[in-house]
Motif scaffolding. Structure first.
Motif, PDB file in Angstrom:
ATOM      1  N   ASN A 130      85.301  31.372 109.003  1.00 27.04           N
ATOM      2  CA  ASN A 130      84.289  32.428 109.024  1.00 27.04           C
ATOM      3  C   ASN A 130      82.874  31.938 108.788  1.00 27.04           C
ATOM      4  OD1 ASN A 130      86.258  34.537 109.343  1.00 27.04           O
ATOM      5  ND2 ASN A 130      86.810  34.194 107.218  1.00 27.04           N
ATOM      6  N   VAL A 131      82.710  30.646 108.475  1.00 30.79           N
ATOM      7  CA  VAL A 131      81.391  30.113 108.140  1.00 30.79           C
ATOM      8  C   VAL A 131      81.122  28.888 109.020  1.00 30.79           C
ATOM      9  CG1 VAL A 131      79.925  29.257 106.272  1.00 30.79           C
ATOM     10  CG2 VAL A 131      81.763  30.882 105.757  1.00 30.79           C
ATOM     11  N   PRO A 132      79.990  28.858 109.725  1.00 34.43           N
ATOM     12  CA  PRO A 132      79.657  27.691 110.552  1.00 34.43           C
ATOM     13  C   PRO A 132      79.330  26.450 109.708  1.00 34.43           C
ATOM     14  CG  PRO A 132      78.373  29.618 111.216  1.00 34.43           C
ATOM     15  CD  PRO A 132      79.037  29.953 109.907  1.00 34.43           C
ATOM     16  N   ASN A 133      79.237  25.301 110.358  1.00 36.71           N
ATOM     17  CA  ASN A 133      78.822  24.053 109.714  1.00 36.71           C
ATOM     18  C   ASN A 133      77.369  24.137 109.274  1.00 36.71           C
ATOM     19  OD1 ASN A 133      81.248  22.571 110.085  1.00 36.71           O
ATOM     20  ND2 ASN A 133      80.660  22.041 112.160  1.00 36.71           N
ATOM     21  N   GLY A 134      77.039  23.318 108.295  1.00 37.93           N
ATOM     22  CA  GLY A 134      75.654  23.175 107.873  1.00 37.93           C
ATOM     23  C   GLY A 134      75.295  23.986 106.650  1.00 37.93           C
ATOM     24  N   ALA A 135      74.342  23.456 105.878  1.00 39.00           N
ATOM     25  CA  ALA A 135      73.899  24.118 104.649  1.00 39.00           C
ATOM     26  C   ALA A 135      73.278  25.477 104.936  1.00 39.00           C
ATOM     27  CB  ALA A 135      72.910  23.222 103.904  1.00 39.00           C
ATOM     28  N   ALA A 136      72.431  25.575 105.953  1.00 39.11           N
ATOM     29  CA  ALA A 136      71.761  26.844 106.253  1.00 39.11           C
ATOM     30  C   ALA A 136      72.771  27.931 106.598  1.00 39.11           C
ATOM     31  CB  ALA A 136      70.747  26.661 107.380  1.00 39.11           C
ATOM     32  N   ALA A 137      73.787  27.592 107.364  1.00 36.28           N
ATOM     33  CA  ALA A 137      74.821  28.578 107.705  1.00 36.28           C
ATOM     34  C   ALA A 137      75.540  29.040 106.440  1.00 36.28           C
ATOM     35  CB  ALA A 137      75.810  27.979 108.696  1.00 36.28           C
ATOM     36  N   PHE A 138      75.817  28.120 105.535  1.00 32.34           N
ATOM     37  CA  PHE A 138      76.477  28.467 104.271  1.00 32.34           C
ATOM     38  C   PHE A 138      75.626  29.451 103.475  1.00 32.34           C
ATOM     39  CE2 PHE A 138      76.548  27.826  99.706  1.00 32.34           C
ATOM     40  CZ  PHE A 138      77.869  28.095  99.406  1.00 32.34           C
ATOM     41  N   TYR A 139      74.380  29.082 103.212  1.00 33.96           N
ATOM     42  CA  TYR A 139      73.604  29.952 102.326  1.00 33.96           C
ATOM     43  C   TYR A 139      73.177  31.237 103.000  1.00 33.96           C
ATOM     44  CZ  TYR A 139      69.407  27.131 103.723  1.00 33.96           C
ATOM     45  OH  TYR A 139      68.426  26.459 104.384  1.00 33.96           O
ATOM     46  N   ASN A 140      72.961  31.242 104.304  1.00 33.88           N
ATOM     47  CA  ASN A 140      72.656  32.510 104.985  1.00 33.88           C
ATOM     48  C   ASN A 140      73.841  33.464 104.881  1.00 33.88           C
ATOM     49  OD1 ASN A 140      70.036  31.859 105.745  1.00 33.88           O
ATOM     50  ND2 ASN A 140      70.719  30.896 107.644  1.00 33.88           N
ATOM     51  N   TYR A 141      75.044  32.948 105.059  1.00 42.35           N
ATOM     52  CA  TYR A 141      76.251  33.768 104.954  1.00 42.35           C
ATOM     53  C   TYR A 141      76.382  34.348 103.546  1.00 42.35           C
ATOM     54  CZ  TYR A 141      81.202  35.070 105.003  1.00 42.35           C
ATOM     55  OH  TYR A 141      82.378  35.761 104.906  1.00 42.35           O
ATOM     56  N   PHE A 142      76.253  33.505 102.535  1.00 45.70           N
ATOM     57  CA  PHE A 142      76.492  33.961 101.167  1.00 45.70           C
ATOM     58  C   PHE A 142      75.320  34.728 100.569  1.00 45.70           C
ATOM     59  CE2 PHE A 142      80.091  31.069 101.517  1.00 45.70           C
ATOM     60  CZ  PHE A 142      81.081  31.936 101.092  1.00 45.70           C
ATOM     61  N   GLU A 143      74.101  34.505 101.015  1.00 43.60           N
ATOM     62  CA  GLU A 143      72.991  35.364 100.560  1.00 43.60           C
ATOM     63  C   GLU A 143      73.280  36.808 100.966  1.00 43.60           C
ATOM     64  OE1 GLU A 143      70.487  34.720  98.571  1.00 43.60           O
ATOM     65  OE2 GLU A 143      70.361  32.542  98.604  1.00 43.60           O
ATOM     66  N   GLY A 144      73.747  37.012 102.196  1.00 40.60           N
ATOM     67  CA  GLY A 144      74.124  38.345 102.656  1.00 40.60           C
ATOM     68  C   GLY A 144      75.302  38.903 101.881  1.00 40.60           C
ATOM     69  N   HIS A 145      76.284  38.059 101.605  1.00 36.00           N
ATOM     70  CA  HIS A 145      77.465  38.481 100.837  1.00 36.00           C
ATOM     71  C   HIS A 145      77.058  38.997  99.457  1.00 36.00           C
ATOM     72  CE1 HIS A 145      81.523  38.418  99.146  1.00 36.00           C
ATOM     73  NE2 HIS A 145      81.029  37.729  98.134  1.00 36.00           N
ATOM     74  N   PHE A 146      76.159  38.293  98.779  1.00 37.16           N
ATOM     75  CA  PHE A 146      75.772  38.694  97.426  1.00 37.16           C
ATOM     76  C   PHE A 146      74.887  39.940  97.423  1.00 37.16           C
ATOM     77  CE2 PHE A 146      76.594  34.057  96.490  1.00 37.16           C
ATOM     78  CZ  PHE A 146      77.854  34.307  95.975  1.00 37.16           C
ATOM     79  N   LYS A 147      74.134  40.168  98.494  1.00 37.06           N
ATOM     80  CA  LYS A 147      73.371  41.427  98.592  1.00 37.06           C
ATOM     81  C   LYS A 147      74.326  42.608  98.690  1.00 37.06           C
ATOM     82  CE  LYS A 147      69.163  39.524 100.446  1.00 37.06           C
ATOM     83  NZ  LYS A 147      68.384  39.216 101.617  1.00 37.06           N
ATOM     84  N   LYS A 148      75.422  42.444  99.416  1.00 42.02           N
ATOM     85  CA  LYS A 148      76.426  43.505  99.559  1.00 42.02           C
ATOM     86  C   LYS A 148      77.335  43.607  98.336  1.00 42.02           C
ATOM     87  CE  LYS A 148      76.733  42.950 104.547  1.00 42.02           C
ATOM     88  NZ  LYS A 148      77.575  42.456 105.649  1.00 42.02           N
ATOM     89  N   ASN A 149      77.488  42.507  97.600  1.00 42.57           N
ATOM     90  CA  ASN A 149      78.424  42.436  96.466  1.00 42.57           C
ATOM     91  C   ASN A 149      77.734  41.826  95.243  1.00 42.57           C
ATOM     92  OD1 ASN A 149      81.012  43.179  97.982  1.00 42.57           O
ATOM     93  ND2 ASN A 149      80.172  41.503  99.202  1.00 42.57           N
ATOM     94  N   PRO A 150      76.778  42.549  94.647  1.00 39.04           N
ATOM     95  CA  PRO A 150      76.001  41.961  93.550  1.00 39.04           C
ATOM     96  C   PRO A 150      76.792  41.687  92.273  1.00 39.04           C
ATOM     97  CG  PRO A 150      75.462  44.285  93.804  1.00 39.04           C
ATOM     98  CD  PRO A 150      76.357  43.908  94.966  1.00 39.04           C
TER      99      PRO A 150
END
Length: 151
Positions: free
Chosen positions: A60-80
């Motif tokens: 569910n997560v692409p390669n690379g640091a930016a893909a990781f943190y973009n995915y999880f920044e959104g996750h934490f906004k939805k799940n604080p």
């Protein structure tokens, strides 16, 4: 003679189970994990702990640091209220495995996760994971996290 053989086997096996490199890798990975998933700072964690190339094996997560943190920044906004409780940390050479419970909030039973990281030159460069929902009941009466003294 028997004690000498035990000593020799133990001495040769020890580096696979413990040592300064494994201890440093375990600390690196747990520090990263706590910053990214408990402090909800995935961007800061990735920039601090990831190597120049980060290979991701989670589908569910692409390669690379930016893909990781973009995915999880959104996750934490939805799940604080999300958090991860680490129960076990294992290291073998350049690999570190975490056994944990990832929860969206205090009412969520969570997911049992084993995250495996590969460390190279003091940076996290690769990740695999296995994820399973935590059931309400188990056939054996054991939890997915407690150890030998469970019952």
């Amino acid at each position: 003679m028997k004690s000498v053989a035990v000593f020799l086997v133990s001495s040769f096996m020890l580096p696979a189970f413990a040592g300064p490199v494994q201890d440093a890798n375990k600390k690196l990975v747990t520090d990263f994990y706590n910053m990214a998933f408990n402090d909800h700072k995935p961007t800061e964690a990735a920039k601090k702990y990831f190597g120049p190339k980060y290979i991701q094996h989670n589908p569910n997560v692409p390669n690379g640091a930016a893909a990781f943190y973009n995915y999880f920044e959104g996750h934490f906004k939805k799940n604080p209220q999300s958090k991860a409780i680490i129960y076990r940390t294992l290291a073998d050479g350049d690999l570190v495995a975490l056994h944990l419970n990832s929860k969206l909030n205090d009412k969520d039973p969570g997911r049992a996760i084993v995250d495996i990281f590969r460390v190279e030159n003091g940076k996290i460069v690769e990740h695999w994971d296995v994820v399973q929902p935590v059931p309400e009941k188990t056939a054996n009466g054991n939890t997915m996290f407690d150890g030998q003294n469970e019952k």
